[in-house]
Design a protein around this motif. Sequence first.
Motif, PDB file in Angstrom:
ATOM      1  N   ARG A  16       0.688  -1.043  -0.201  1.00 13.34           N
ATOM      2  CA  ARG A  16      -0.082   0.150  -0.022  1.00 13.34           C
ATOM      3  C   ARG A  16       0.866   1.283  -0.244  1.00 13.34           C
ATOM      4  O   ARG A  16       0.684   2.189  -0.591  1.00 13.34           O
ATOM      5  CB  ARG A  16      -1.044   0.084   1.132  1.00 13.34           C
ATOM      6  CG  ARG A  16      -2.215  -0.785   1.009  1.00 13.34           C
ATOM      7  CD  ARG A  16      -2.969  -1.049   2.287  1.00 13.34           C
ATOM      8  NE  ARG A  16      -3.281   0.407   2.760  1.00 13.34           N
ATOM      9  CZ  ARG A  16      -3.593   0.280   4.264  1.00 13.34           C
ATOM     10  NH1 ARG A  16      -3.897  -0.498   4.867  1.00 13.34           N
ATOM     11  NH2 ARG A  16      -4.042   1.609   4.683  1.00 13.34           N
ATOM     12  N   ARG A  20       1.047   4.224  -2.727  1.00 10.43           N
ATOM     13  CA  ARG A  20       0.816   5.687  -2.398  1.00 10.43           C
ATOM     14  C   ARG A  20       2.256   6.593  -2.901  1.00 10.43           C
ATOM     15  O   ARG A  20       1.717   7.591  -3.700  1.00 10.43           O
ATOM     16  CB  ARG A  20       0.683   6.001  -0.951  1.00 10.43           C
ATOM     17  CG  ARG A  20      -0.711   5.745  -0.413  1.00 10.43           C
ATOM     18  CD  ARG A  20      -0.782   6.010   1.006  1.00 10.43           C
ATOM     19  NE  ARG A  20      -1.911   5.385   1.705  1.00 10.43           N
ATOM     20  CZ  ARG A  20      -1.765   5.192   2.930  1.00 10.43           C
ATOM     21  NH1 ARG A  20      -0.832   5.209   3.604  1.00 10.43           N
ATOM     22  NH2 ARG A  20      -2.940   4.465   3.341  1.00 10.43           N
ATOM     23  N   GLN A  21       3.128   5.967  -2.579  1.00  8.50           N
ATOM     24  CA  GLN A  21       4.382   6.754  -3.205  1.00  8.50           C
ATOM     25  C   GLN A  21       4.494   6.726  -4.760  1.00  8.50           C
ATOM     26  O   GLN A  21       4.874   7.777  -5.301  1.00  8.50           O
ATOM     27  CB  GLN A  21       5.653   6.117  -2.551  1.00  8.50           C
ATOM     28  CG  GLN A  21       5.752   6.200  -0.940  1.00  8.50           C
ATOM     29  CD  GLN A  21       6.960   5.288  -0.564  1.00  8.50           C
ATOM     30  OE1 GLN A  21       7.346   4.380  -1.100  1.00  8.50           O
ATOM     31  NE2 GLN A  21       7.081   5.674   0.726  1.00  8.50           N
ATOM     32  N   ARG A  23       1.677   6.830  -6.654  1.00  3.67           N
ATOM     33  CA  ARG A  23       0.971   8.002  -7.123  1.00  3.67           C
ATOM     34  C   ARG A  23       1.321   9.238  -6.969  1.00  3.67           C
ATOM     35  O   ARG A  23       1.055  10.084  -7.647  1.00  3.67           O
ATOM     36  CB  ARG A  23      -0.306   7.634  -6.365  1.00  3.67           C
ATOM     37  CG  ARG A  23      -0.991   6.544  -6.780  1.00  3.67           C
ATOM     38  CD  ARG A  23      -2.508   6.430  -6.298  1.00  3.67           C
ATOM     39  NE  ARG A  23      -2.538   6.038  -4.957  1.00  3.67           N
ATOM     40  CZ  ARG A  23      -2.547   5.011  -4.282  1.00  3.67           C
ATOM     41  NH1 ARG A  23      -2.407   3.966  -4.928  1.00  3.67           N
ATOM     42  NH2 ARG A  23      -2.496   4.883  -2.991  1.00  3.67           N
ATOM     43  N   ARG A  24       1.973   9.524  -5.832  1.00  2.00           N
ATOM     44  CA  ARG A  24       2.630  11.059  -5.581  1.00  2.00           C
ATOM     45  C   ARG A  24       3.590  11.307  -6.664  1.00  2.00           C
ATOM     46  O   ARG A  24       3.779  12.232  -7.056  1.00  2.00           O
ATOM     47  CB  ARG A  24       3.290  10.724  -4.087  1.00  2.00           C
ATOM     48  CG  ARG A  24       2.147  11.081  -2.933  1.00  2.00           C
ATOM     49  CD  ARG A  24       3.069  10.949  -1.764  1.00  2.00           C
ATOM     50  NE  ARG A  24       2.080  10.911  -0.453  1.00  2.00           N
ATOM     51  CZ  ARG A  24       2.193  10.215   0.384  1.00  2.00           C
ATOM     52  NH1 ARG A  24       3.283   9.653   0.818  1.00  2.00           N
ATOM     53  NH2 ARG A  24       1.333   9.900   1.380  1.00  2.00           N
TER      54      ARG A  24
END
Length: 104
Positions: A16, A20-21, A23-24
């Motif tokens: 997860r 997230r990283q 997507r950033r």
Amino acid sequence: MLHERLPSRRPRLRQRLRGRQARRRERRRGRAHHHRGDRPRRGTLPQDHPNYVDPNGAVNVESLQKDYDFFDEQGLLESTVTVEDIVDSSFTEAAVAELGEFTG
């Protein structure tokens, strides 16, 4: 990185965090994706090319005839008409006669 410091018994949490990283990083690079309501940023979608419009208002009857034939072949038309019945160029002809032809 944070996910490298987590113990190996938590692989799902690491996945997860990696997501997230990623997507950033994509957001920072200006590449938008559609995840949880994210909206694409300006300039990320392919550019649409505007259709050609004759500056004197003339209608491309040949192109309309091709479109009409396609829809007729697909069985999407309920009645038969001709393209010449649909297009009335008298208004544009009168405007060009009064204003003169556009020369650009």
